[in-house]
Design a protein around this motif. Structure first.
Motif, PDB file in Angstrom:
ATOM      1  N   MET A  18     -11.321  66.290  23.130  1.00 49.66           N
ATOM      2  CA  MET A  18     -12.611  66.655  23.690  1.00 49.66           C
ATOM      3  C   MET A  18     -13.637  66.741  22.565  1.00 49.66           C
ATOM      4  N   PRO A  19     -14.788  66.090  22.718  1.00 52.09           N
ATOM      5  CA  PRO A  19     -15.822  66.145  21.686  1.00 52.09           C
ATOM      6  C   PRO A  19     -16.370  67.567  21.517  1.00 52.09           C
ATOM      7  N   THR A  20     -16.932  67.825  20.360  1.00 55.12           N
ATOM      8  CA  THR A  20     -17.503  69.130  20.055  1.00 55.12           C
ATOM      9  C   THR A  20     -18.994  69.131  20.378  1.00 55.12           C
ATOM     10  N   VAL A  21     -19.418  70.089  21.187  1.00 54.53           N
ATOM     11  CA  VAL A  21     -20.827  70.263  21.530  1.00 54.53           C
ATOM     12  C   VAL A  21     -21.379  71.412  20.708  1.00 54.53           C
ATOM     13  N   THR A  22     -22.484  71.162  20.021  1.00 53.07           N
ATOM     14  CA  THR A  22     -23.154  72.223  19.282  1.00 53.07           C
ATOM     15  C   THR A  22     -24.619  72.264  19.714  1.00 53.07           C
ATOM     16  N   ILE A  23     -25.173  73.444  19.709  1.00 52.10           N
ATOM     17  CA  ILE A  23     -26.576  73.654  20.029  1.00 52.10           C
ATOM     18  C   ILE A  23     -27.218  74.289  18.807  1.00 52.10           C
ATOM     19  N   ARG A  24     -28.336  73.740  18.385  1.00 54.57           N
ATOM     20  CA  ARG A  24     -29.030  74.277  17.213  1.00 54.57           C
ATOM     21  C   ARG A  24     -30.529  74.270  17.461  1.00 54.57           C
ATOM     22  N   PRO A  25     -31.250  75.138  16.762  1.00 51.41           N
ATOM     23  CA  PRO A  25     -32.715  75.090  16.868  1.00 51.41           C
ATOM     24  C   PRO A  25     -33.227  73.750  16.342  1.00 51.41           C
ATOM     25  N   ALA A  26     -34.208  73.192  17.002  1.00 54.04           N
ATOM     26  CA  ALA A  26     -34.834  71.967  16.509  1.00 54.04           C
ATOM     27  C   ALA A  26     -35.599  72.291  15.225  1.00 54.04           C
ATOM     28  N   VAL A  27     -35.669  71.312  14.358  1.00 54.30           N
ATOM     29  CA  VAL A  27     -36.454  71.415  13.130  1.00 54.30           C
ATOM     30  C   VAL A  27     -37.501  70.305  13.155  1.00 54.30           C
ATOM     31  N   GLU A  28     -38.465  70.412  12.295  1.00 53.20           N
ATOM     32  CA  GLU A  28     -39.570  69.454  12.285  1.00 53.20           C
ATOM     33  C   GLU A  28     -39.083  68.015  12.190  1.00 53.20           C
ATOM     34  N   ALA A  29     -38.010  67.794  11.472  1.00 53.80           N
ATOM     35  CA  ALA A  29     -37.465  66.439  11.331  1.00 53.80           C
ATOM     36  C   ALA A  29     -36.928  65.875  12.657  1.00 53.80           C
ATOM     37  N   ASP A  30     -36.816  66.722  13.684  1.00 56.93           N
ATOM     38  CA  ASP A  30     -36.335  66.272  14.994  1.00 56.93           C
ATOM     39  C   ASP A  30     -37.446  65.722  15.891  1.00 56.93           C
ATOM     40  N   CYS A  31     -38.677  65.674  15.421  1.00 57.72           N
ATOM     41  CA  CYS A  31     -39.788  65.260  16.282  1.00 57.72           C
ATOM     42  C   CYS A  31     -39.567  63.872  16.900  1.00 57.72           C
ATOM     43  N   ALA A  32     -39.053  62.927  16.132  1.00 58.67           N
ATOM     44  CA  ALA A  32     -38.806  61.585  16.681  1.00 58.67           C
ATOM     45  C   ALA A  32     -37.730  61.636  17.763  1.00 58.67           C
ATOM     46  N   THR A  33     -36.714  62.444  17.549  1.00 59.47           N
ATOM     47  CA  THR A  33     -35.643  62.598  18.543  1.00 59.47           C
ATOM     48  C   THR A  33     -36.181  63.256  19.805  1.00 59.47           C
ATOM     49  N   ILE A  34     -36.994  64.276  19.648  1.00 61.09           N
ATOM     50  CA  ILE A  34     -37.583  64.943  20.812  1.00 61.09           C
ATOM     51  C   ILE A  34     -38.433  63.951  21.600  1.00 61.09           C
ATOM     52  N   LEU A  46     -23.391  66.145  20.131  1.00 60.88           N
ATOM     53  CA  LEU A  46     -22.014  65.846  20.513  1.00 60.88           C
ATOM     54  C   LEU A  46     -21.382  65.185  19.301  1.00 60.88           C
ATOM     55  N   ASP A  47     -20.433  65.882  18.685  1.00 58.65           N
ATOM     56  CA  ASP A  47     -19.817  65.409  17.442  1.00 58.65           C
ATOM     57  C   ASP A  47     -20.869  65.033  16.401  1.00 58.65           C
ATOM     58  N   ASP A  69     -24.508  59.520  29.042  1.00 65.31           N
ATOM     59  CA  ASP A  69     -23.118  59.465  28.561  1.00 65.31           C
ATOM     60  C   ASP A  69     -22.565  60.823  28.145  1.00 65.31           C
ATOM     61  N   ALA A  70     -23.446  61.782  27.893  1.00 62.77           N
ATOM     62  CA  ALA A  70     -22.999  63.099  27.421  1.00 62.77           C
ATOM     63  C   ALA A  70     -22.946  64.142  28.532  1.00 62.77           C
ATOM     64  N   ARG A  71     -23.324  63.781  29.734  1.00 61.99           N
ATOM     65  CA  ARG A  71     -23.464  64.773  30.804  1.00 61.99           C
ATOM     66  C   ARG A  71     -22.145  65.365  31.271  1.00 61.99           C
ATOM     67  N   ARG A  72     -21.059  64.728  31.032  1.00 64.16           N
ATOM     68  CA  ARG A  72     -19.771  65.249  31.522  1.00 64.16           C
ATOM     69  C   ARG A  72     -19.108  66.238  30.561  1.00 64.16           C
ATOM     70  N   PHE A  73     -19.779  66.573  29.480  1.00 60.05           N
ATOM     71  CA  PHE A  73     -19.179  67.449  28.469  1.00 60.05           C
ATOM     72  C   PHE A  73     -19.748  68.869  28.457  1.00 60.05           C
ATOM     73  N   GLY A  74     -20.522  69.237  29.460  1.00 60.06           N
ATOM     74  CA  GLY A  74     -21.061  70.588  29.528  1.00 60.06           C
ATOM     75  C   GLY A  74     -22.247  70.839  28.624  1.00 60.06           C
ATOM     76  N   VAL A  75     -22.922  69.773  28.204  1.00 66.49           N
ATOM     77  CA  VAL A  75     -24.042  69.907  27.276  1.00 66.49           C
ATOM     78  C   VAL A  75     -25.207  70.661  27.923  1.00 66.49           C
ATOM     79  N   GLY A  76     -25.545  70.319  29.152  1.00 63.77           N
ATOM     80  CA  GLY A  76     -26.647  70.994  29.837  1.00 63.77           C
ATOM     81  C   GLY A  76     -26.395  72.477  29.999  1.00 63.77           C
ATOM     82  N   ARG A  77     -25.167  72.818  30.366  1.00 69.88           N
ATOM     83  CA  ARG A  77     -24.809  74.233  30.505  1.00 69.88           C
ATOM     84  C   ARG A  77     -24.943  74.952  29.174  1.00 69.88           C
TER      85      ARG A  77
END
Length: 162
Positions: A1-17, A59-60, A92-100
């Motif tokens: 099972m892949p590892t799900v981590t949640i972290r605060p966004a940082v300024e470098a995440d603006c393109a990803t957001i 996810l990983d 593709d990541a929705r089945r791993f509990g990411v939203g929860r």
């Protein structure tokens, strides 16, 4: 099972957001509606007066989702709340509990900050409504969202007395 981590966004995440916002807009059948830029997110999330917070789900180690939130205020509760403006997880990541996990992190922040509620809006056709129901969100049928934008906003503002 892949590892799900949640972290605060940082300024470098603006393109990803921005990428996630565009993917969410496409999912919501409004692919050309996004006007925001990376600079908008940089200014409003990490500028002199930040107006939102964001969390990044990985996810990983690879970004697969985000939650973008801002504080609101309840005059009835006499306390702040958190409004989830956007919650998005790549298909593709929705089945791993990411939203929860994202919403669990939002709820934890709300409790830690003394907030009494977390609010969000869901399109009436979105299958995620079942997900929100399962984790405890309640649809507020008696409260209808209203919005003032564009020409109507400008027209009303023009009526203000100086």
């Amino acid at each position: 099972m892949p590892t799900v981590t949640i972290r605060p966004a940082v300024e470098a995440d603006c393109a990803t957001i921005l990428r996630f916002v565009k993917e969410l807009a496409a999912f919501e059948r409004e692919p050309d509606a996004v006007k925001a830029t990376e600079e908008d997110f940089r200014r409003d999330g990490w500028g002199e007066r930040p107006v939102f917070d964001a969390l990044i789900a990985e996810l990983d180690g690879a970004p697969v989702g985000f939650a973008l939130c801002f504080r609101n205020y309840s005059t009835w509760e006499g306390r702040a709340g958190i409004f989830v403006e956007d919650l998005y997880v790549t298909p593709d990541a929705r089945r791993f509990g990411v939203g929860r996990k994202l919403l669990t992190a939002v709820a934890k922040r709300a409790v830690e900050q003394g907030c009494r509620r977390v609010d969000l809006n869901v399109l009436d056709w979105n299958p995620a409504r079942d997900f929100y129901d399962r984790i405890g969100f309640k649809q507020m049928e008696e409260w209808l969202p209203y919005r003032l934008t564009g020409g109507a906003l400008a027209a009303l503002a023009a009526q203000a007395e100086d």
